[in-house]
Design a protein around this motif. Structure first.
Motif, PDB file in Angstrom:
ATOM      1  N   THR A 163       0.870  -1.175   0.000  1.00  0.00           N
ATOM      2  CA  THR A 163       0.000   0.000   0.000  1.00  0.00           C
ATOM      3  C   THR A 163       0.909   1.228   0.000  1.00  0.00           C
ATOM      4  OG1 THR A 163      -0.131   0.180   2.415  1.00  0.00           O
ATOM      5  CG2 THR A 163      -1.763  -1.212   1.322  1.00  0.00           C
ATOM      6  N   THR A 225       3.855   3.886  -9.450  1.00  0.00           N
ATOM      7  CA  THR A 225       3.534   2.481  -9.190  1.00  0.00           C
ATOM      8  C   THR A 225       4.706   1.768  -8.537  1.00  0.00           C
ATOM      9  OG1 THR A 225       2.012   2.377 -11.072  1.00  0.00           O
ATOM     10  CG2 THR A 225       2.839   0.281 -10.222  1.00  0.00           C
ATOM     11  N   SER A 232       1.241  -5.142  -6.886  1.00  0.00           N
ATOM     12  CA  SER A 232       1.524  -3.743  -7.224  1.00  0.00           C
ATOM     13  C   SER A 232       0.511  -2.810  -6.571  1.00  0.00           C
ATOM     14  CB  SER A 232       1.489  -3.531  -8.740  1.00  0.00           C
ATOM     15  OG  SER A 232       2.494  -4.291  -9.390  1.00  0.00           O
ATOM     16  N   ALA A 233       0.951  -1.570  -6.332  1.00  0.00           N
ATOM     17  CA  ALA A 233       0.065  -0.516  -5.841  1.00  0.00           C
ATOM     18  C   ALA A 233       0.412   0.763  -6.585  1.00  0.00           C
ATOM     19  CB  ALA A 233       0.221  -0.322  -4.342  1.00  0.00           C
ATOM     20  N   THR A 234      -0.604   1.551  -6.894  1.00  0.00           N
ATOM     21  CA  THR A 234      -0.392   2.790  -7.653  1.00  0.00           C
ATOM     22  C   THR A 234      -0.958   3.983  -6.903  1.00  0.00           C
ATOM     23  OG1 THR A 234      -0.455   1.642  -9.790  1.00  0.00           O
ATOM     24  CG2 THR A 234      -0.906   4.013  -9.800  1.00  0.00           C
TER      25      THR A 234
END
Length: 247
Positions: A163, A225, A232-234
């Motif tokens: 996160t 990202t 993955s988190a953006t």
């Protein structure tokens, strides 16, 4: 007179059913020179627990009417596992895992902790399997079950996805080169950081902090990202590239 299965562990203990005719009242079943334990018997079948053994042995059934023709039973050694790749993946599962070793030809199941998956056997020395979902982040033991038994000894680590918090600073020149701190969670296994799709050099400070240097970019807000072994988190529009002054 069929036998099923026709292979089992060298340690014995495989439930084997022999079918045919005139098998009622069987007095003994031999695997080579060893006697198997009879657990069920009808005129058309005999079910036994195989004794320990090695190699290929003849199996015969003896009844009051005589001894049958022999059938072949193959003893298979327990599998040996030498490596697993990758060694970690997302808690939700779904990624392909390769296990190398020996004695894998008859593999029927791969256990990731309490979860079980069906493997694809490549050859005697390799199999692939889709990792099942994990109960929680953390390491689990991995075991392979074959006709020769079950062998443990490998570890696979489930990783939660990252996160992201607010970048600091969250703006800088289009020429890049701005030192940025990215806060978040589950960042230890970070594999890449991109600004608008452009890779940026980074350092993992700890599980909740990344240090990044921005690459060159275009004027305006851009997505940032972070990709880890857990996913993955953006941060949508997480960094804004500023135009330089003009006079």
């Amino acid at each position: 007179m069929p036998i099923s299965p026709n292979q089992g562990s060298t340690g014995g203990g495989t439930t084997v059913t022999i079918t045919g005719t005139n098998l009622g009242g069987a007095t003994s079943v031999h695997f080579g020179t060893k006697t198997a334990t009879i657990t069920a018997n009808t005129p058309t079948s005999v079910t036994v627990i195989s004794p320990s053994g090695t190699g290929t042995v003849p199996v015969t059934v003896t009844t009051p009417g005589g001894t049958s023709n022999p059938l072949s039973f193959f003893y298979v050694g327990a599998p040996f596992k030498s490596s697993i790749s990758p060694v970690s993946g997302i808690t939700g599962g779904g990624n392909t895992v390769t296990i190398n070793g020996t004695g894998l030809t008859t593999a029927t199941a791969v256990h990731f902790g309490a979860a079980t998956a069906t493997p694809t056997v490549v050859n005697d020395g390799q199999l692939t399997v889709t990792a099942p979902a994990g109960a929680a982040a953390g390491p689990v033991s991995v075991s392979v079950t074959t006709a020769g038994g079950t062998n443990n000894g490998l570890t696979y680590t489930y990783v939660d996805g990252p996160t992201l918090g607010t970048l600091s600073p969250n703006s800088g020149p289009v020429s890049g080169g701005t030192g940025v701190t990215i806060p978040g969670t589950n960042l230890t296994t970070t594999e890449s950081v991109t600004f608008g799709g452009t890779p940026a050099p980074f350092s993992v400070i700890n599980d909740s902090t990344l240090s990044v240097v921005t690459p060159p970019g275009a004027v305006g807000a851009t997505d940032v990202t972070v990709t880890t072994s857990g996913g993955s988190a953006t941060a949508t529009g997480g960094f804004t590239y500023l135009a330089g002054p003009g006079i």
